[in-house]
Write a protein that holds these residues in place. Structure first.
Motif, PDB file in Angstrom:
ATOM      1  N   GLY A  30       0.821  -1.367   0.007  1.00  7.02           N
ATOM      2  CA  GLY A  30      -0.023   0.175   0.038  1.00  7.02           C
ATOM      3  C   GLY A  30       0.895   1.126   0.086  1.00  7.02           C
ATOM      4  N   SER A  31       2.231   1.014   0.121  1.00  8.79           N
ATOM      5  CA  SER A  31       3.035   2.120   0.097  1.00  8.79           C
ATOM      6  C   SER A  31       4.336   1.592  -0.367  1.00  8.79           C
ATOM      7  CB  SER A  31       3.047   2.829   1.441  1.00  8.79           C
ATOM      8  OG  SER A  31       3.713   2.147   2.374  1.00  8.79           O
ATOM      9  N   SER A  32       5.388   2.527  -0.508  1.00  4.07           N
ATOM     10  CA  SER A  32       6.690   2.534  -0.731  1.00  4.07           C
ATOM     11  C   SER A  32       7.555   1.793   0.169  1.00  4.07           C
ATOM     12  CB  SER A  32       7.304   3.641  -1.438  1.00  4.07           C
ATOM     13  OG  SER A  32       8.723   3.409  -1.912  1.00  4.07           O
ATOM     14  N   PRO A  33       8.287   0.856  -0.209  1.00  7.15           N
ATOM     15  CA  PRO A  33       8.586   0.177  -1.689  1.00  7.15           C
ATOM     16  C   PRO A  33       7.439  -0.722  -1.941  1.00  7.15           C
ATOM     17  CG  PRO A  33      10.117  -0.927   0.155  1.00  7.15           C
ATOM     18  CD  PRO A  33       9.321   0.418   0.976  1.00  7.15           C
ATOM     19  N   GLY A  34       7.087  -0.674  -3.174  1.00  6.84           N
ATOM     20  CA  GLY A  34       6.092  -1.525  -3.519  1.00  6.84           C
ATOM     21  C   GLY A  34       6.425  -3.028  -3.583  1.00  6.84           C
ATOM     22  N   THR A  35       5.368  -3.913  -4.074  1.00  7.57           N
ATOM     23  CA  THR A  35       5.582  -5.303  -4.364  1.00  7.57           C
ATOM     24  C   THR A  35       6.565  -5.546  -5.690  1.00  7.57           C
ATOM     25  OG1 THR A  35       3.271  -5.728  -3.727  1.00  7.57           O
ATOM     26  CG2 THR A  35       4.288  -7.098  -5.290  1.00  7.57           C
ATOM     27  N   ARG A 111      -5.368   0.508  -2.539  1.00  6.12           N
ATOM     28  CA  ARG A 111      -6.213  -0.458  -1.847  1.00  6.12           C
ATOM     29  C   ARG A 111      -5.184  -1.921  -2.226  1.00  6.12           C
ATOM     30  NH1 ARG A 111     -11.364  -1.330   0.218  1.00  6.12           N
ATOM     31  NH2 ARG A 111     -11.981  -3.424   0.121  1.00  6.12           N
ATOM     32  N   ALA A 112      -4.925  -2.597  -1.028  1.00  7.46           N
ATOM     33  CA  ALA A 112      -4.098  -3.635  -1.107  1.00  7.46           C
ATOM     34  C   ALA A 112      -4.985  -4.992  -1.593  1.00  7.46           C
ATOM     35  CB  ALA A 112      -3.528  -3.822   0.294  1.00  7.46           C
TER      36      ALA A 112
END
Length: 127
Positions: A30-35, A111-112
């Motif tokens: 839902g925020s950095s660092p991303g997937t 939105r996760a």
């Protein structure tokens, strides 16, 4: 002597490195660092790179903002933001841009687990 002219036969089509068996990558962050979506070719040679194509699917009932961290996390230099429509089919996110030198492509959403990324890489590399 090797012919250095490049043409359509000089690449190999590959899955995104963050994908399991070529399946979609669920954006859990839902925020950095991303997937993690993809790690680019480690070469820095001028004629070797990954050409990356990514599309997103939103499985949620409302639009979701997707942020792609393109080789870094600096705002706004390395961030690509796009709103993915609710319950959409494929929405183009990255239409074949190039990266190299082990650069990372990551993604997060407001939105996760609502966005699933699909795509592939054309890897241009002398082998």
């Amino acid at each position: 002597m090797r012919n250095e002219t490049r043409d359509y036969r000089d690449y190999q089509k590959r899955k995104l490195s963050g994908s399991t068996d070529g399946r979609g990558i669920k954006v859990a962050a839902g925020s950095s660092p991303g997937t993690l979506v993809h790690t680019a070719l480690s070469s820095i040679a001028a004629n070797e790179w990954d050409e990356i194509f990514i599309e997103a699917v939103n499985t949620h009932t409302a639009a979701v903002k997707l942020t792609v961290e393109w080789g870094g996390t600096s705002s706004p230099d390395d961030l690509i933001e796009i709103e993915i429509p609710a319950e959409s089919g494929f929405t183009e996110v990255i239409p074949g841009h190039v990266l190299q030198n082990g650069a990372l492509v990551r993604a997060f959403a407001d939105r996760a687990d609502a966005i699933v990324l699909h795509g592939y890489v054309n890897r241009y590399q002398h082998i």
